[in-house]
Scaffold this motif. Sequence first.
Motif, PDB file in Angstrom:
ATOM      1  N   GLU A 144       4.704   7.915  78.796  1.00 26.36           N
ATOM      2  CA  GLU A 144       5.559   7.381  77.989  1.00 26.36           C
ATOM      3  C   GLU A 144       6.187   5.887  78.502  1.00 26.36           C
ATOM      4  O   GLU A 144       6.494   5.118  77.656  1.00 26.36           O
ATOM      5  N   GLU A 145       6.409   5.962  79.845  1.00 23.30           N
ATOM      6  CA  GLU A 145       6.770   4.597  80.311  1.00 23.30           C
ATOM      7  C   GLU A 145       5.811   3.798  79.871  1.00 23.30           C
ATOM      8  O   GLU A 145       6.176   2.493  79.701  1.00 23.30           O
ATOM      9  N   ASN A 148       6.068   3.077  76.265  1.00 21.36           N
ATOM     10  CA  ASN A 148       7.361   2.161  75.986  1.00 21.36           C
ATOM     11  C   ASN A 148       7.633   0.632  76.312  1.00 21.36           C
ATOM     12  O   ASN A 148       8.050  -0.318  75.820  1.00 21.36           O
ATOM     13  N   LYS A 151       4.958  -1.525  74.466  1.00 21.94           N
ATOM     14  CA  LYS A 151       5.678  -2.002  72.977  1.00 21.94           C
ATOM     15  C   LYS A 151       6.736  -2.747  73.095  1.00 21.94           C
ATOM     16  O   LYS A 151       7.012  -3.351  71.976  1.00 21.94           O
TER      17      LYS A 151
END
Length: 723
Positions: A144-145, A148, A151
């Motif tokens: 997820e890091e 994110n 993006k």
Amino acid sequence: MFPLDLPRLFRTLHCDRGAEGSSAPDQTKLSTAMAAVKGAVSVQESELKRWKRIFDTHAKLGDDGEKYLDTESFVKAIAPTEDLTKIGRKQFSILFRVADTSKRGLVSWEDFVVFETSLKRPDADYFVAFQYFDVDNSGTITFEEFKNVFKANVKPDAIPFDFDCDWVKLYLGTKNGTHVLGYHEFTQLMKGLQGERLRQAFKHFDQDQDGLIRPDQFKRIILELAGHKLSDVVIERLPSLATLTPGGRISYSEVVAFHNVVREMDMIERIVREATAKSSDGRIDQSDFVNYAAASSRYSLFTPMEAAIVFHFAGRGSGTSRLALVDFAQLLNPRWRAPQAQFQEEKQEKHTNALNKTLQSAYNFALGGVSGAFGATMVYPIDLVKTRMQNQRSTVVGQLLYKNSIDCARKVFHHEGFLGFYRGLGPQLVGVAPEKAIKLTVNDFMRGIATDPETGRIKLGWEMVAGGTAGGCQVVFTNPLEIVKIRLQMQGEAAKASPDQLKKGAIHIIRQLGVVGLYRGATACLMRDIPFSSIYFPAYSHLKTDLFHQDYNGKQLSFFETLASAAIAGMPAAYLTTPCDVVKTRLQTEARKGQSHYKGVMDAFGKIWREEGFKAFWKGGPARVLRSSPQFGFTLVAYEYLQRVCRMFSALAVRRIRVLIATAVSVAHVFFPLHQYLPYPWAEPKAAKLETALTTPRLEDISRIRARNALKIMLDVQGDISS
């Protein structure tokens, strides 16, 4: 002296954060490490002081009375001062997020030290990028890091990237979402990220899956992935890659090949530099490039397609041309500017060219004079011995005064004292300044005309012509100087034969000879000086470049290497021209009773041959080598080092001088920029201009270089990543 958070600094210096997915070291290890960090900090006290000066210069007072760096002042503190054509200063604010670990929008002195310390790591570029992606400072990066952060730093209209692809799953796994990236794993992911983005981007545009995309689509892919690594002119010509194969479209193989070229820019530059340096004409073709790449590595570095792409863009669409080092600049240097962008500078140079050349000649003339006087003084005693040995007539009874050069030196010292070795030095110093200055200046001028501006090369024949021209021009000063000097040098010998004979000064000799007499033996002087310089200057140049490898990878010769080059070059030049020097000495010496008189050069050659034999033409040869070789060694070393010293000294004063001159010009309303012409010592040499077209900008402190490299890794995520 400077308060530091030692545990935090230790983790920065010694820990690969999360390399094994572990937590911070335990208290025992931390205590031991803190002592080591204290030692490291004390050793680097000077570094800390320098960082403190930088911090204090840019920091601002906060509400609590402490100094802090905000985003703007942080960028001023850490961004390189060099040209940032492809990487804007604003983009360096990305690194502010890494330094601001407290996420309060301010960087304290302690934060700054930790950041600078991290930049001193050999892997600082990847380490800083890891810190940027490690949002929660856990020492690991989760799926997820990574997703994110990625993006958040690409534009909304960027080419989409599929995070659910097999490539990401191989790195981060899928089971229970527990797999995380430690530091070392992250570096490998970042290294391979561009390749996966390239594959996905091509697949995105290849809708019909025929393995081909349009040129404009290829340009968009490269701009997003590597736009900051390419010059503007290459970016404009990216669509022309389609012309390498029929059909007007670009295959995946070509896209990958181009990306490999961009990734291996440093290796390409090294191969091009070395291959062009070893090429006879300073140029290489595609076959030379591939052959040298294969010879300099264990495995093939570049495919034929990659080599074709290199020469396509370096050769402006003509991949079959033989290209010089400067031709590759537009591909290898992202800061390269097209000729149109330099039009104003070139226009200005046309106006200043004539005056610039005049001032440069005057500048070189002055340095050549000082250098020549220094060199002549250093070897003058050997010159006196050489002259007396050459004038010794072996056929006249009682005239064989010296057995050899050593015996001559011993007798001069015994009968005339130490000052006897410097008899005639005054006129020599008066004349040697214009003599050596003319020789050095004319040689430089002629070489400049004959040098290929693209390769910086000059053919051996033109080198000899340049040297010979310089040697011929100097005779205007050399001949009068030589004849006066020789007659003064021989007076000690004459005084020994006739003690009552009055010594004549230089002025008396000049009046006695007259203008025409001062050029007695000028033909022999030309016959000596032209071949001497034709041999000497090319030999000196090639010894510096071929033996000591001057300018190879930026190498500057040491004092002894320069001296050795000049001295070795003088040996064959001095010895091979000894016969002409013997004839010149005999013609210019005032013959005494019983000695042969010479009517001219041919008469002198004939009589010396008949009366004394072939060996007589080589009299004083060893002494001439011992004199000329070190003399030109000292002269040229002094000449080159004077140029360096003058540039170094002038660099300290150039700004003030230019400001004063510019102010004076403004007040006087002079209509041409005089201040651009006067400080010639600060002008950039042609060779330097050739180099700067290709090389990376001037290197600064290693931490600044690493900061820039760390930023480039993050720019690989998105070419125009914003703050």
